[in-house]
Design an enzyme around this catalytic site. Structure first.
Site, PDB file in Angstrom:
ATOM      1  N   LYS A  49       0.858  -1.197   0.000  1.00 13.68           N
ATOM      2  CA  LYS A  49       0.000   0.000   0.000  1.00 13.68           C
ATOM      3  C   LYS A  49       0.889   1.241   0.000  1.00 13.68           C
ATOM      4  O   LYS A  49       1.887   1.303   0.725  1.00 13.68           O
ATOM      5  CB  LYS A  49      -0.891  -0.014   1.259  1.00 13.68           C
ATOM      6  CG  LYS A  49      -1.671   1.275   1.518  1.00 13.68           C
ATOM      7  CD  LYS A  49      -2.741   1.531   0.479  1.00 13.68           C
ATOM      8  CE  LYS A  49      -3.400   2.897   0.663  1.00 13.68           C
ATOM      9  NZ  LYS A  49      -4.301   3.253  -0.439  1.00 13.68           N
ATOM     10  N   CYS A 132      -2.383   9.742  -6.634  1.00 15.66           N
ATOM     11  CA  CYS A 132      -3.500   9.516  -5.718  1.00 15.66           C
ATOM     12  C   CYS A 132      -4.481  10.685  -5.827  1.00 15.66           C
ATOM     13  O   CYS A 132      -4.110  11.834  -5.592  1.00 15.66           O
ATOM     14  CB  CYS A 132      -3.012   9.385  -4.277  1.00 15.66           C
ATOM     15  SG  CYS A 132      -4.411   9.252  -3.129  1.00 15.66           S
TER      16      CYS A 132
HETATM   17  C1  SIN Z   1      -6.129   6.142  -1.742  1.00 14.46           C
HETATM   18  O1  SIN Z   1      -5.574   5.665  -0.743  1.00 14.46           O
HETATM   19  O2  SIN Z   1      -6.858   7.135  -1.682  1.00 14.46           O
HETATM   20  C2  SIN Z   1      -5.920   5.489  -3.080  1.00 14.46           C
HETATM   21  C3  SIN Z   1      -4.515   5.591  -3.509  1.00 14.46           C
HETATM   22  C4  SIN Z   1      -4.355   5.867  -4.961  1.00 14.46           C
HETATM   23  O3  SIN Z   1      -5.328   5.855  -5.723  1.00 14.46           O
HETATM   24  O4  SIN Z   1      -3.236   6.124  -5.382  1.00 14.46           O
END
Ligand code: SIN
Length: 315
Positions: A49, A132
């Site tokens: 993540k 993001c």
């Molecule tokens: C998120 O955590 O908002 C998604 C991350 C991403 O789309 O890069």
């Protein structure tokens, strides 16, 4: 009858993956348990993540919703902080390439995170997330700012020694992709991952006459089958404009072996699975491997290199 051996392994600019299919950053790759599941699965690599320096809770719930042809999310980078991911990797036996995804909240934080990732021998490569769309504290996306991104990447390669790639958002104009490719071609980038979710969509529950996620008044990143045409278009164009040694990791709209075949036909060397991994869980990698192998077998291809980037167009 002699059975042909179909090879679905791949190489991302020299990084060998036993299978060309892995998870997309963000989906079921945040905690110790989720990452252990990925390490124990048949996926070709593990992507973590996107992390920040400090742990983050992310945006308020509900922040993820899916329907039959797509998904919307506004997670806001919930993650356990870079130290958690580096410590996790330190204590694990690593049996496949690990892509540490990082997404600092500022340019300086990104330099710091890249520096830290450089110190870990367990990180195979860095996937720098420049796309993001869901941060409440930071509306502008670096990857849509061509001037800033050039400067930023130039500074990174003054100190970075790790294989590094960038995760990009979808672009909708040929000149935008050409310009980004021109910038990336100047640096020893290993790969680009395209595409992240389509930013700033909304999905509506008609009965309730309401949006379905809470953050940003219902706006979020759209993923899943409905974004596949945009993913394919971006991959195909980047394949045309990028230096040939920069690999492309395709992401967006994959739920079958046929979708993977199309990503590779457009020029992807590997693919990542997001929404479908969320829906189906860890068994998705085995199913997709089987479906892709079956297609290659039927088409008489022995490896993905036989058709990578060979999309036919009308003359
Ligand atoms: C998120 O955590 O908002 C998604 C991350 C991403 O789309 O890069």
């Amino acid at each position: 009858m002699i059975m042909k051996k179909i090879d679905v392994s791949t190489s991302i600019n020299g990084i060998k993956l036993p299978l060309c299919i892995m998870n997309a950053s963000g989906v079921l790759c945040t905690t110790d348990q989720e990452l252990s599941n990925l390490l124990n699965s048949c996926s070709g690599g593990v992507v973590t993540k996107s992390c920040t320096y400090k742990p983050r809770k992310g945006n308020v719930s509900p922040r993820y919703f899916e329907w039959n042809t797509g998904s919307i999310n506004s997670m806001g980078l919930p993650n356990l902080g870079i130290n958690f991911y580096l410590n996790f990797l330190e204590k694990k036996e690593i049996n496949k390439p690990v892509f540490l995804s990082i997404s600092g909240l500022s340019i300086e934080e990104n330099y710091f995170l890249i520096q830290k990732a450089n110190g870990s021998s367990k990180v195979t490569a860095i996937e720098l997330n420049l796309s993001c769309p869901n941060l409440l504290e930071k509306e502008d996306m670096l990857s849509y700012n061509f001037y800033k991104i050039s400067n930023f990447i130039e500074n990174i390669f003054k100190f970075n020694k790790k294989p590094l790639g960038v995760k990009l958002p979808p672009y909708f104009q040929d000149t935008h992709i050409k310009n980004i490719a021109l910038i990336l071609n100047k640096f020893p980038i290993f790969f680009v991952t395209c595409i992240n979710s389509l930013p700033n969509g909304i999905f509506i529950d008609t009965n309730k006459e309401s949006v379905v996620i809470r953050p940003k008044k219902g706006f979020g990143g759209i993923g899943g089958p409905i974004i596949k045409p945009f993913a394919l278009a971006n991959i195909h164009k980047f394949y045309t404009y990028l230096r040939k040694d920069i690999s492309i990791i395709g992401c967006g709209g994959i739920s079958s072996g046929k979708d993977i075949f199309e990503h590779i036909l457009c020029g992807a060397s590997a693919v990542q699975i997001g929404t479908q991994f969320m829906k189906e869980g860890i068994s998705v990698f085995r199913r997709l491997k089987k479906e892709l192998t079956f297609i290659l077998e039927k088409k008489n291809y022995l490896s993905i290199d036989n058709f990578k980037g060979k999309l036919k167009v009308f003359q």
